[in-house]
Design an enzyme around this catalytic site. Structure first.
Site, PDB file in Angstrom:
ATOM      1  N   HIS A  20       0.787  -1.051  -0.028  1.00 56.92           N
ATOM      2  CA  HIS A  20       0.132  -0.039   0.022  1.00 56.92           C
ATOM      3  C   HIS A  20       1.181   1.225   0.042  1.00 56.92           C
ATOM      4  CE1 HIS A  20      -2.897  -2.854   1.975  1.00 56.92           C
ATOM      5  NE2 HIS A  20      -3.311  -2.750   0.619  1.00 56.92           N
ATOM      6  N   ARG A  62      -3.037   4.456  -1.486  1.00 56.04           N
ATOM      7  CA  ARG A  62      -3.054   3.099  -1.062  1.00 56.04           C
ATOM      8  C   ARG A  62      -2.878   2.113  -2.309  1.00 56.04           C
ATOM      9  NH1 ARG A  62      -4.921  -0.088   2.867  1.00 56.04           N
ATOM     10  NH2 ARG A  62      -6.149  -1.989   2.493  1.00 56.04           N
ATOM     11  N   ARG A  70      -5.124  -7.837  -2.127  1.00 58.86           N
ATOM     12  CA  ARG A  70      -6.267  -8.745  -2.146  1.00 58.86           C
ATOM     13  C   ARG A  70      -6.425  -9.443  -3.449  1.00 58.86           C
ATOM     14  NH1 ARG A  70      -5.921  -6.901   2.207  1.00 58.86           N
ATOM     15  NH2 ARG A  70      -7.696  -5.900   3.780  1.00 58.86           N
ATOM     16  N   HIS A 115       3.476  -3.158   6.637  1.00 57.87           N
ATOM     17  CA  HIS A 115       2.235  -2.565   6.572  1.00 57.87           C
ATOM     18  C   HIS A 115       1.990  -1.775   7.770  1.00 57.87           C
ATOM     19  CE1 HIS A 115      -0.081  -4.407   3.184  1.00 57.87           C
ATOM     20  NE2 HIS A 115       0.465  -5.452   3.685  1.00 57.87           N
ATOM     21  N   TYR A 163      -8.635 -13.648   1.753  1.00 58.88           N
ATOM     22  CA  TYR A 163      -7.757 -12.339   1.546  1.00 58.88           C
ATOM     23  C   TYR A 163      -6.805 -12.345   0.366  1.00 58.88           C
ATOM     24  CZ  TYR A 163      -9.151 -10.927   6.235  1.00 58.88           C
ATOM     25  OH  TYR A 163      -9.863 -10.631   7.386  1.00 58.88           O
ATOM     26  N   THR A 166      -0.707 -10.174  -0.740  1.00 62.78           N
ATOM     27  CA  THR A 166       0.480 -10.362  -1.625  1.00 62.78           C
ATOM     28  C   THR A 166       1.511 -11.294  -1.252  1.00 62.78           C
ATOM     29  OG1 THR A 166       0.094  -7.951  -1.584  1.00 62.78           O
ATOM     30  CG2 THR A 166       2.349  -8.697  -2.557  1.00 62.78           C
ATOM     31  N   ARG A 167       1.721 -11.387   0.101  1.00 62.21           N
ATOM     32  CA  ARG A 167       2.786 -12.501   0.701  1.00 62.21           C
ATOM     33  C   ARG A 167       2.368 -13.733   0.704  1.00 62.21           C
ATOM     34  NH1 ARG A 167      -0.173  -9.736   4.457  1.00 62.21           N
ATOM     35  NH2 ARG A 167      -1.645 -10.711   5.828  1.00 62.21           N
ATOM     36  N   GLU A 177       2.158  -5.545  10.973  1.00 57.10           N
ATOM     37  CA  GLU A 177       1.289  -4.220  10.866  1.00 57.10           C
ATOM     38  C   GLU A 177       1.826  -3.636  11.919  1.00 57.10           C
ATOM     39  OE1 GLU A 177      -1.558  -2.496   8.896  1.00 57.10           O
ATOM     40  OE2 GLU A 177      -1.730  -4.749   8.740  1.00 57.10           O
ATOM     41  N   TYR A 287     -10.091   1.374   5.340  1.00 56.77           N
ATOM     42  CA  TYR A 287     -11.297   0.346   5.545  1.00 56.77           C
ATOM     43  C   TYR A 287     -12.614   0.907   5.480  1.00 56.77           C
ATOM     44  CZ  TYR A 287      -8.095  -3.506   6.769  1.00 56.77           C
ATOM     45  OH  TYR A 287      -7.002  -4.491   6.693  1.00 56.77           O
TER      46      TYR A 287
END
Length: 312
Positions: A20, A62, A70, A115, A163, A166-167, A177, A287
């Site tokens: 992001h 973002r 996602r 993140h 979800y 990416t990982r 996070e 969100y």
């Protein structure tokens, strides 16, 4: 005698920043490590820092077309490449080529995806698989090493919430996070905390590769139950906001009857149900578009068997 799980040694690690583009701690650290990566190198390991969404980073947004974190499902990754595809889907295919392919023996062993959140979540590790002894052991090591600074584990395993992160291209995906931090802002304390989390994670992998056996352990995790939207009017607009007594109370118990939302005319909406929950991502700025005011979690304990590298 407790059984010991023998795992393959770790060889390839990626550290993703800028998934992001307005979450600047990961961007700042990865940019630094691309120029001077001495602190993330460990003997026998290939550690690659990488900016995942450079166009979003350039715009401090973002994302450009859709949320890169996602879109890593097999459907998107296998779409025929064309200019009509959203930028992030094309970028996901490039990342999958570089660090995957997803679900293959050739994929990177570990991806750390960095993140920030605007929510008061402190240091948070995101776990996708409750049965993964290696990751539970790693998270236990990080939590212990950071103490007395709290470090929470958010388990996003859920039958219907998928979800496609990416990982998730890695064999061992790790979400990191850290907050609270506003979008487009850097904070020295948050930078330091994320840097320490990565250092401890890499130390764990180094010890594991060197033959250290990690005895059985247990960690407390917060498992997602459901996402809660803001109250809305007939037009779909937000009609009430997070109540002051819930604001900044991530990870704290929220009981039935406790205030959750308040409207401009003073109407208070309380938590329903009959069980205590633990809210996370409370009032996360990113969100609002996902119609998520916070997520309810339940607290549980995960156990891991003893692990060691197969080389020893």
């Amino acid at each position: 005698m407790t059984s010991c799980v023998a795992e393959e040694p770790i060889k390839k690690i990626a550290i993703f920043g800028g998934t992001h583009g307005n979450e600047l701690t990961g961007v700042f650290l990865v940019t630094h490590w691309l120029k001077n990566g001495a602190e993330i190198q460990r003997k026998g390991l290939e550690v690659k820092p990488f900016i995942t969404n450079p166009r979003a980073v350039e715009k401090c947004a973002r994302y450009i077309d859709c949320d890169l974190n996602r879109v890593f499902n097999l459907e998107n990754l296998s779409k025929e490449l064309s200019e009509d595809l959203p930028y992030e889907v094309r970028r996901a295919q490039e990342i999958n080529d570089l660090f995957g392919p997803k679900n293959s023996d050739n994929s990177y062993d570990v991806v750390f995806d960095l993140h920030n959140t605007t929510s008061n979540m402190g240091c948070t590790l995101i776990l996708e698989d409750s049965r993964n002894d290696f990751l539970i052991q790693m998270f236990h090591y990080i939590k212990t090493s950071l103490a007395p600074l709290p470090c929470y584990v958010y388990l996003i395993e859920h039958p219907s919430l998928k979800y496609s992160t990416t990982r998730s291209i890695a064999k061992y995906p790790v979400g990191i996070e850290v907050g609270p931090q506003p979008q487009g802002v850097l904070r020295a304390d948050i930078l330091d905390q994320m840097r320490r989390m990565i250092r401890h994670a890499l130390d764990f992998i180094h010890h594991f590769n060197e033959g250290k056996e990690f005895p059985p352990c247990a960690i407390e995790v917060y498992k997602i139950m459901e996402k809660v939207d803001y109250p809305r009017n007939e037009s779909g607009e937000v009609a009430a906001v997070i109540h002051p007594s819930l604001q900044d109370q991530d990870w704290k118990p929220l009981n039935p009857g406790d205030p959750v939302f308040v409207s401009l005319d003073g109407k208070i909406i309380t938590l329903g149900g009959d069980c205590t929950v633990y809210p996370v991502f409370v009032n996360e700025a990113a969100y609002y578009e996902k119609k998520e005011a916070f997520a309810k979690t339940t607290k549980l304990t995960l156990n891991a068997k003893s692990i060691r590298s197969t080389l020893h």
